[in-house]
Design a protein around this motif. Structure first.
Motif, PDB file in Angstrom:
ATOM      1  N   TYR A  73      -7.211  44.284  -6.249  1.00  0.00           N
ATOM      2  CA  TYR A  73      -7.586  43.115  -6.647  1.00  0.00           C
ATOM      3  C   TYR A  73      -6.349  41.935  -6.454  1.00  0.00           C
ATOM      4  O   TYR A  73      -5.207  42.200  -6.222  1.00  0.00           O
ATOM      5  N   THR A  74      -6.893  40.694  -6.608  1.00  0.00           N
ATOM      6  CA  THR A  74      -5.800  39.696  -6.481  1.00  0.00           C
ATOM      7  C   THR A  74      -5.437  39.374  -7.758  1.00  0.00           C
ATOM      8  O   THR A  74      -6.427  39.247  -8.720  1.00  0.00           O
ATOM      9  N   LEU A  75      -4.208  39.258  -8.176  1.00  0.00           N
ATOM     10  CA  LEU A  75      -3.919  39.018  -9.455  1.00  0.00           C
ATOM     11  C   LEU A  75      -2.903  37.619  -9.411  1.00  0.00           C
ATOM     12  O   LEU A  75      -1.990  37.488  -8.713  1.00  0.00           O
ATOM     13  N   ILE A  76      -3.261  36.909 -10.703  1.00  0.00           N
ATOM     14  CA  ILE A  76      -2.404  35.790 -10.884  1.00  0.00           C
ATOM     15  C   ILE A  76      -1.882  35.788 -12.481  1.00  0.00           C
ATOM     16  O   ILE A  76      -2.773  35.988 -13.221  1.00  0.00           O
ATOM     17  N   MET A  77      -0.537  35.845 -12.314  1.00  0.00           N
ATOM     18  CA  MET A  77      -0.178  35.878 -13.838  1.00  0.00           C
ATOM     19  C   MET A  77       0.756  34.827 -14.176  1.00  0.00           C
ATOM     20  O   MET A  77       1.494  34.388 -13.393  1.00  0.00           O
ATOM     21  N   THR A  78       0.885  34.395 -15.430  1.00  0.00           N
ATOM     22  CA  THR A  78       1.829  33.425 -15.849  1.00  0.00           C
ATOM     23  C   THR A  78       2.720  34.373 -16.609  1.00  0.00           C
ATOM     24  O   THR A  78       2.600  35.735 -17.397  1.00  0.00           O
TER      25      THR A  78
END
Ligand code: ADP
Ligand code: MG
Length: 270
Positions: free
Chosen positions: A207-212
């Motif tokens: 998966y593509t993951l984007i986290m703050t």
């Protein structure tokens, strides 16, 4: 690979999300200014920056959770696999299935562990075997062995760390392409937090993951790309978030192009 410190990255990897000139307003007051950003497929992208710089709000635009806030207005465009995310032809439920959100406070349904996974699958008309899906999803987040004998227990009985893993399992049971994670480890103890980091490092293969994250070391440890958001004042003295610099994580931390980034990543106060 080339990248520009203004924020737009030209990457040789396929682009999943292409953010163009994104500005965000609350009550007609601008809070995020003109973000340009491309998110490459199957990478972990970290959003860092001071509180109020717009990280969470930008993240929420990526699966249109911002639609739920009536006083919020978005301008600019976000393309998901080449299709405009704000095109009225999109079914928002389908966007949120493909681009899932994990919050800082784990929010399992007050239902059994089993139903936390099975519910969304049933609602989405999952045609396969739901028992198998529950097992597969829980295995993906390394929860299966510890819960397989108590699937009917209420999810609220799990530890906070386990609840966060369950929320990820619930999202991936819907077969998403992207997972958005807003400060996912901030409420976890050190041990659960490092388990979750390990899990995210594995999940980016699928998966593509984007986290703050507020944790710079965490961003440096596990992300492939880092976007650093800062704040500036507009002429009426309101604080506006903007993207200062976006680059491969090792470059952003070791050779930042902007003095502001340099000060932030070396811990000198902004
Ligand atoms: P971060 O996640 O970087 O801390 P946020 O995305 O939460 O930043 O906030 C960005 C800006 O939007 C801030 O100026 C904040 O005050 C403003 N903001 C966030 N939520 C609301 C809201 N519900 N109403 C008005 N302004 C908001
Ligand atoms: Mg936030």
């Amino acid at each position: 690979m080339t990248y520009s410190t203004a924020g737009s990255a030209t990457l040789s990897l396929p682009t999943v999300l292409d953010v163009q000139e994104l500005s965000i307003y609350y009550h007609n007051q601008q809070v995020v200014d003109t973000v340009n950003l491309t998110i490459p497929e199957k990478q972990l992208v970290a959003f860092i920056g001071p509180s109020g710089s717009g990280k969470s709000t930008v993240l929420r635009c990526f699966n249109r959770l911002t639609d739920l806030i009536p006083q919020l207005r978005v301008t600019g465009r976000i393309f998901y696999r080449g299709k405009d995310l704000y095109d009225p032809q999109w079914d928002v439920t389908s966007i949120r299935r493909q681009i899932g959100m994990i919050f800082q406070q784990p929010n399992p349904f007050p239902k059994s562990i089993y139903d936390n996974i099975a519910f969304g699958a049933r609602v989405n008309g999952y045609a396969g075997n739901i028992d198998e899906l529950v097992e597969w999803s829980l295995q993906q987040v390394h929860l299966w062995d510890s819960v397989k004998d108590r699937l009917s227990v209420n999810a609220m009985a799990l530890t906070i760390g386990q609840q966060q893993h369950l929320c990820i399992a619930r999202a991936i049971a819907l077969d998403p392409a992207v997972l958005l994670l807003d400060n996912p480890t901030v409420n976890l103890d050190t041990c659960s937090s490092s388990h979750l980091e390990e899990l995210l490092s594995q999940l980016k293969k699928r998966y593509t993951l984007i986290m703050t994250t507020h944790n710079l070391r965490q961003a440096a440890r596990i992300s492939d790309y880092t976007a650093f958001f800062g704040t500036k004042m507009n002429t009426s003295g309101h604080s506006i978030g903007y993207l200062v610099e976006y680059a491969p994580t090792s470059l952003l931390f070791q050779r930042p192009q902007q003095a502001l980034t340099q000060r932030y990543v070396t811990g000198r106060v902004l």
